[in-house]
Write a protein that holds these residues in place. Structure first.
Motif, PDB file in Angstrom:
ATOM      1  N   VAL A  92       0.812  -1.208   0.000  1.00 44.46           N
ATOM      2  CA  VAL A  92       0.000   0.000   0.000  1.00 44.46           C
ATOM      3  C   VAL A  92       0.848   1.261   0.000  1.00 44.46           C
ATOM      4  O   VAL A  92       0.464   2.261  -0.592  1.00 44.46           O
ATOM      5  CB  VAL A  92      -0.949  -0.018   1.222  1.00 44.46           C
ATOM      6  CG1 VAL A  92      -1.743   1.257   1.305  1.00 44.46           C
ATOM      7  CG2 VAL A  92      -1.879  -1.211   1.125  1.00 44.46           C
ATOM      8  N   LEU A 113       1.392   3.059  -3.371  1.00 43.20           N
ATOM      9  CA  LEU A 113       0.238   3.359  -4.207  1.00 43.20           C
ATOM     10  C   LEU A 113       0.295   4.773  -4.771  1.00 43.20           C
ATOM     11  O   LEU A 113      -0.262   5.037  -5.810  1.00 43.20           O
ATOM     12  CB  LEU A 113      -1.060   3.158  -3.429  1.00 43.20           C
ATOM     13  CG  LEU A 113      -1.334   1.720  -3.013  1.00 43.20           C
ATOM     14  CD1 LEU A 113      -2.576   1.666  -2.136  1.00 43.20           C
ATOM     15  CD2 LEU A 113      -1.491   0.820  -4.206  1.00 43.20           C
ATOM     16  N   VAL A 119      -1.158   7.737  -3.904  1.00 45.56           N
ATOM     17  CA  VAL A 119      -2.458   8.377  -4.090  1.00 45.56           C
ATOM     18  C   VAL A 119      -2.293   9.890  -4.094  1.00 45.56           C
ATOM     19  O   VAL A 119      -1.700  10.457  -3.187  1.00 45.56           O
ATOM     20  CB  VAL A 119      -3.436   7.970  -2.968  1.00 45.56           C
ATOM     21  CG1 VAL A 119      -4.724   8.742  -3.087  1.00 45.56           C
ATOM     22  CG2 VAL A 119      -3.675   6.480  -3.015  1.00 45.56           C
ATOM     23  N   SER A 161      -4.774  13.243  -4.755  1.00 49.94           N
ATOM     24  CA  SER A 161      -6.113  13.738  -5.039  1.00 49.94           C
ATOM     25  C   SER A 161      -6.137  15.236  -4.797  1.00 49.94           C
ATOM     26  O   SER A 161      -5.770  15.699  -3.730  1.00 49.94           O
ATOM     27  CB  SER A 161      -7.142  13.046  -4.140  1.00 49.94           C
ATOM     28  OG  SER A 161      -8.418  13.608  -4.358  1.00 49.94           O
ATOM     29  N   ARG A 196     -12.303   0.139  -4.467  1.00 55.07           N
ATOM     30  CA  ARG A 196     -12.311   1.338  -5.303  1.00 55.07           C
ATOM     31  C   ARG A 196     -13.504   1.328  -6.259  1.00 55.07           C
ATOM     32  O   ARG A 196     -14.129   2.363  -6.483  1.00 55.07           O
ATOM     33  CB  ARG A 196     -10.995   1.461  -6.064  1.00 55.07           C
ATOM     34  CG  ARG A 196      -9.846   1.889  -5.149  1.00 55.07           C
ATOM     35  CD  ARG A 196      -8.513   1.914  -5.854  1.00 55.07           C
ATOM     36  NE  ARG A 196      -8.498   2.754  -7.041  1.00 55.07           N
ATOM     37  CZ  ARG A 196      -8.270   4.058  -7.053  1.00 55.07           C
ATOM     38  NH1 ARG A 196      -8.062   4.713  -5.918  1.00 55.07           N
ATOM     39  NH2 ARG A 196      -8.245   4.729  -8.194  1.00 55.07           N
ATOM     40  N   GLN A 218      -2.761   5.223   4.050  1.00 53.13           N
ATOM     41  CA  GLN A 218      -2.637   5.194   2.601  1.00 53.13           C
ATOM     42  C   GLN A 218      -3.624   4.223   1.965  1.00 53.13           C
ATOM     43  O   GLN A 218      -4.126   4.475   0.868  1.00 53.13           O
ATOM     44  CB  GLN A 218      -1.200   4.882   2.194  1.00 53.13           C
ATOM     45  CG  GLN A 218      -0.291   6.056   2.509  1.00 53.13           C
ATOM     46  CD  GLN A 218       0.979   6.029   1.703  1.00 53.13           C
ATOM     47  OE1 GLN A 218       1.094   5.329   0.708  1.00 53.13           O
ATOM     48  NE2 GLN A 218       1.946   6.810   2.134  1.00 53.13           N
ATOM     49  N   THR A 219      -3.917   3.127   2.647  1.00 57.55           N
ATOM     50  CA  THR A 219      -4.916   2.190   2.136  1.00 57.55           C
ATOM     51  C   THR A 219      -6.276   2.857   2.039  1.00 57.55           C
ATOM     52  O   THR A 219      -6.953   2.780   1.009  1.00 57.55           O
ATOM     53  CB  THR A 219      -5.002   0.947   3.048  1.00 57.55           C
ATOM     54  OG1 THR A 219      -3.737   0.294   3.074  1.00 57.55           O
ATOM     55  CG2 THR A 219      -6.069  -0.016   2.571  1.00 57.55           C
ATOM     56  N   TYR A 230      -6.325   5.474  -0.658  1.00 57.64           N
ATOM     57  CA  TYR A 230      -6.389   4.843  -1.983  1.00 57.64           C
ATOM     58  C   TYR A 230      -7.826   4.473  -2.339  1.00 57.64           C
ATOM     59  O   TYR A 230      -8.281   4.692  -3.461  1.00 57.64           O
ATOM     60  CB  TYR A 230      -5.487   3.614  -1.996  1.00 57.64           C
ATOM     61  CG  TYR A 230      -5.403   2.919  -3.324  1.00 57.64           C
ATOM     62  CD1 TYR A 230      -4.815   3.531  -4.425  1.00 57.64           C
ATOM     63  CD2 TYR A 230      -5.897   1.629  -3.476  1.00 57.64           C
ATOM     64  CE1 TYR A 230      -4.725   2.881  -5.644  1.00 57.64           C
ATOM     65  CE2 TYR A 230      -5.806   0.972  -4.690  1.00 57.64           C
ATOM     66  CZ  TYR A 230      -5.225   1.606  -5.773  1.00 57.64           C
ATOM     67  OH  TYR A 230      -5.137   0.958  -6.974  1.00 57.64           O
ATOM     68  N   ALA A 240      -9.900   7.788  -2.781  1.00 55.27           N
ATOM     69  CA  ALA A 240      -9.548   8.553  -3.982  1.00 55.27           C
ATOM     70  C   ALA A 240     -10.406   8.166  -5.178  1.00 55.27           C
ATOM     71  O   ALA A 240     -10.514   8.930  -6.134  1.00 55.27           O
ATOM     72  CB  ALA A 240      -8.067   8.359  -4.308  1.00 55.27           C
TER      73      ALA A 240
END
Length: 148
Positions: free
Chosen positions: A4, A7, A9, A11, A101, A133-134, A137, A140
């Motif tokens: 993770v 990733l 991310v 946004s 997601r 972060q998971t 992700y 997002a």
């Protein structure tokens, strides 16, 4: 440990906080006697909630059924709730991050007021940073919605 942290991310959308006036309840997912999702019960559940002053439904989440439902069943359940006259927060967490997601995108496109997500439960993020972060992700995928 899942990857993770890599990733990345990003946004640029930052939704405002969700302002909730009134009661929120985590609703049970209705099943028939054979263990199949029974969406015909959703309007009955919503009428009961309205009669008891509940204005928000947290769908597919804290009651635990999300782990027993397929991705398509979860989408169908959310869609059934969104057809009622109640504000909806959609739980989008899943064991597969791609599924989470996709559920977040579906919730956003379908009219949910917010999303929520728990991390995978089997391969758990190993650190607080990996957990953050998971969740980022997953969230997002629905950048215009508040995420819990």
């Amino acid at each position: 440990m899942i990857g993770v942290l890599m990733l990345g991310v990003v946004s640029n959308v930052s939704p405002g906080p969700l302002r909730v006036d009134g009661l929120i309840t985590a609703v049970f997912s209705p099943f028939d006697a054979h263990g199949n999702l029974n969406l015909s019960v959703v309007p009955i559940q919503q009428r009961y909630l309205a009669a008891t002053g509940v204005e928000w439904a947290f769908v597919g989440g804290t009651t635990g059924e999300s782990l027993s439902l397929t991705k398509e069943e979860r989408k169908d359940l959310l869609s059934a709730w969104l057809k009622t006259n109640i504000s909806v927060i959609a739980h989008c967490g899943a064991e597969a991050l791609a599924d989470a997601r996709e559920l977040a995108r579906h919730a956003s496109a379908s009219g949910a007021k917010a999303i929520a997500a728990m991390p995978p439960t089997f391969f758990k993020p190993a650190t607080a940073e990996a957990l953050a972060q998971t969740i980022a992700y997953i969230c997002a995928a629905a950048p215009g919605l508040p995420c819990y």
